[in-house]
Design a protein around this motif. Structure first.
Motif, short mmCIF file in Angstrom:
data_model
loop_
_atom_site.label_atom_id
_atom_site.label_comp_id
_atom_site.label_asym_id
_atom_site.label_seq_id
_atom_site.Cartn_x
_atom_site.Cartn_y
_atom_site.Cartn_z
N PHE A 42 32.17 46.03 7.40
CA PHE A 42 32.03 47.45 7.68
C PHE A 42 30.78 47.69 8.54
N SER A 43 30.90 48.64 9.45
CA SER A 43 29.81 48.91 10.40
C SER A 43 28.50 49.26 9.70
N ASN A 44 28.57 50.01 8.60
CA ASN A 44 27.33 50.37 7.90
C ASN A 44 26.69 49.16 7.23
N LYS A 45 27.51 48.14 6.86
CA LYS A 45 26.99 46.93 6.25
C LYS A 45 26.41 45.99 7.30
N ALA A 46 26.91 46.11 8.55
CA ALA A 46 26.40 45.27 9.63
C ALA A 46 24.95 45.59 9.96
N LYS A 47 24.47 46.76 9.49
CA LYS A 47 23.07 47.13 9.70
C LYS A 47 22.18 46.62 8.58
N ASP A 48 22.81 46.08 7.52
CA ASP A 48 22.08 45.54 6.38
C ASP A 48 21.77 44.07 6.69
N ALA A 49 20.50 43.73 6.82
CA ALA A 49 20.11 42.37 7.21
C ALA A 49 20.63 41.33 6.23
N PHE A 50 20.64 41.66 4.93
CA PHE A 50 21.12 40.72 3.91
C PHE A 50 22.61 40.44 4.09
N MET A 51 23.42 41.50 4.24
CA MET A 51 24.86 41.34 4.39
C MET A 51 25.19 40.64 5.71
N LEU A 52 24.43 40.98 6.75
CA LEU A 52 24.65 40.36 8.06
C LEU A 52 24.42 38.86 7.98
N LYS A 53 23.35 38.48 7.28
CA LYS A 53 23.03 37.06 7.12
C LYS A 53 24.13 36.35 6.34
N ARG A 54 24.61 36.98 5.26
CA ARG A 54 25.64 36.36 4.45
C ARG A 54 26.96 36.23 5.21
N PHE A 55 27.28 37.21 6.06
CA PHE A 55 28.52 37.17 6.82
C PHE A 55 28.47 36.01 7.83
N ARG A 56 27.32 35.84 8.46
CA ARG A 56 27.16 34.73 9.41
C ARG A 56 27.22 33.38 8.67
N GLU A 57 26.62 33.33 7.49
CA GLU A 57 26.65 32.09 6.71
C GLU A 57 28.07 31.74 6.30
N GLU A 58 28.86 32.77 5.97
CA GLU A 58 30.24 32.53 5.59
C GLU A 58 30.98 31.86 6.74
N ALA A 59 30.77 32.36 7.96
CA ALA A 59 31.40 31.75 9.14
C ALA A 59 30.95 30.31 9.31
N ASN A 60 29.66 30.06 9.14
CA ASN A 60 29.13 28.70 9.28
C ASN A 60 29.70 27.76 8.23
N HIS A 61 29.84 28.26 7.00
CA HIS A 61 30.41 27.44 5.93
C HIS A 61 31.82 26.99 6.30
N TYR A 62 32.67 27.94 6.66
CA TYR A 62 34.06 27.62 6.97
C TYR A 62 34.16 26.66 8.16
N LEU A 63 33.25 26.81 9.12
CA LEU A 63 33.27 25.96 10.31
C LEU A 63 33.04 24.50 9.95
N LEU A 64 32.20 24.26 8.93
CA LEU A 64 31.80 22.90 8.59
C LEU A 64 32.66 22.27 7.49
N LEU A 65 33.51 23.08 6.83
CA LEU A 65 34.27 22.59 5.69
C LEU A 65 35.65 22.08 6.09
N SER A 66 36.13 21.07 5.37
CA SER A 66 37.47 20.55 5.61
C SER A 66 38.06 20.10 4.28
N HIS A 67 38.87 20.95 3.70
CA HIS A 67 39.52 20.65 2.41
C HIS A 67 40.87 21.37 2.41
N PRO A 68 41.93 20.70 1.91
CA PRO A 68 43.27 21.32 1.95
C PRO A 68 43.38 22.63 1.19
N ASN A 69 42.45 22.88 0.25
CA ASN A 69 42.52 24.11 -0.54
C ASN A 69 41.55 25.19 -0.06
#
Length: 454
Positions: A42-69
């Motif tokens: 959500f746009s209002n959450k994108a201004k929250d530094a904590f949520m922004l950091k967690r959203f970017r970390e989520e992308a980084n996690h998925y990029l590096l992970l490889s598991h069938p589940n």
């Protein structure tokens, strides 16, 4: 978000679900035509530094992970201040809907699902990642009874003992240390898996409350609930597993997902063996162990016995960690009747979605499934040789992705070679032209010199 967002390169189709910080949409990749799931912060959450950091970390996690589940990351988009996580689209329903349709899990399905859940979270822990929001709503049940664990949105890169500045998670599934803002660890996920197990076998939550704070108070102070007080149908041997996984102090819980899984299997194995039906005297005698083939019957020209498992040496080899080393036997007897015999596999053999024990009769219409693989079993008798079968979902998709990448790379290289050839050809033409012009100029000068002397 009331309207569907406009996202570059994608056409949004519908809203799948909406939470407190983001919404998930079904969409079509306009470049490939593939269906995807897009998580929009959500746009209002994108201004929250904590949520922004967690959203970017989520992308980084998925990029590096490889598991069938775990679903695969397809794209990460930042457009006009908005952030979008584009993921593999998972066909199926979440575990809450599965439980609504089928009721609480019995022992067989408890083993089936929780061996996969524990294996997946154990994989995350080995990568140094905590999930921190394990609950049925974040577990997708696929059409073939596999699972995908979703939402690493509040996961944290583990330097064991990290704390979060904000209380994140689902109150009823949060561990005591989460509710208190204390140090987190793998033991936090272990607690959440314990609550998820309690919920999925009883259909109810262990702690209730009218407010978030009341729930937190119960999580931290109330005794661990007794399964018998919630359901008469639950195997009482699971209480020991619940007690250990939901201890208030993280150090008193299971030390790993592997230890949790071993305790779960041990608690249910006695009951499963007691309920196993006796083998009728008319059917083939059960082998002494799962590695032993029934050689004397296999020598009969009118009978075929095909052994299936993940180890080399089976007639059909399936490279799937959820398949036993020697998982089952497929049998065609002298009369032309077919049977499937489970060889005491840990994760079970399922015929038409129901776990079997010992040997049962099957026909061409029956669907046999082990691990992540649906067996095209009837074809094995037509071509009786050593066969290797890839699991339905991930191996096939991985191979397709590999071929697409290879084809794309080949096309890019061909285009690059074509451009180089064109440039080289143009260069040769220019050089020839310059040489011709130079030769003409020289000849004219020589001609003028000769005429001047006369």
């Amino acid at each position: 978000m009331n309207t569907l967002p406009s996202i570059p390169y994608y056409k949004t189709i519908r809203l799948i679900q909406e939470g407190g910080t983001s919404a998930v949409y079904e969409a079509i990749d306009l470049r490939s035509g593939n269906k995807v799931a897009i998580k929009a912060l959500f746009s209002n959450k994108a201004k929250d530094a904590f949520m922004l950091k967690r959203f970017r970390e989520e992308a980084n996690h998925y990029l590096l992970l490889s598991h069938p589940n775990l679903p695969k990351l397809v794209d990460f988009i930042i457009d006009d201040g908005q952030m979008y996580l584009v993921m593999e689209y998972v066909e199926g329903i979440d575990m809450n809907k599965y439980l609504q349709a089928n009721g609480p899990l019995d022992e067989d399905m408890t083993v089936h699902f929780f061996t996969m859940i524990l294996d997946t979270i154990g994989y995350l822990h080995k990568q140094g990642i905590l999930h921190l929001d394990i609950k049925p709503a974040n577990i997708m049940v696929t059409d073939n009874l596999g699972i995908k664990i979703l939402d690493l949105g509040i996961s944290a890169k583990v330097s064991e003992g990290e704390t979060l500045k904000k209380k994140c998670g689902s109150p009823s599934f949060m561990a005591p240390e989460q509710t208190q803002g204390e140090k987190l660890g793998c033991y936090t996920d272990i607690y959440q898996i314990g609550v998820t197990l309690f919920n999925m076998v009883t259909g109810q939550l262990p702690y209730g409350g009218n407010t978030q704070q009341e729930i937190f108070d119960s999580v931290c102070n109330a005794p661990i609930p007794q399964l018998k007080d919630f359901s008469d149908a639950v195997n009482p041997s699971l209480q020991t597993v619940i007690d250990k996984s939901m201890q208030k102090n993280g150090a008193d819980r299971y030390a790993s997902c592997k230890e949790f899984e071993e305790a779960l299997l041990e608690s249910l194995s006695a009951t499963i063996e007691e309920e196993q039906p006796a083998t009728p005297s008319a059917v083939i005698e059960k082998p002494k162990n799962k590695e032993q083939k029934v050689k004397e019957k296999a020598n009969d020209n009118d009978m075929k016995i095909i052994t299936v498992g993940r180890e080399t040496g089976n007639d059909v080899v399936i490279p799937d960690s959820f398949v036993g080393r020697h998982h089952l036997q497929l049998i065609k007897d002298e009369a032309g009747a077919y049977f499937v015999r489970d060889l005491d596999s840990t994760n079970g053999t399922f015929v038409n979605g129901k776990r079997i024990y010992g040997e049962v009769a099957v026909d061409e219409q029956d669907v046999i499934r082990i691990g992540n693989t649906t067996l095209p079993w009837i074809s094995y008798f037509a071509v009786y040789n050593k066969t290797e079968v890839a699991p339905d979902d991930e191996e096939t998709k991985s191979e397709k992705r590999r071929k697409r990448r290879k084809k794309t790379q080949e096309e890019k290289q061909a285009s690059k070679d074509k451009r180089k050839k064109a440039v080289a050809g143009a260069g040769k033409w220019i050089l020839r032209t310059l040489l011709a012009i130079g030769t003409s100029v020289i000849m004219m000068l020589v001609f003028r010199m000769i005429m001047g002397r006369r």
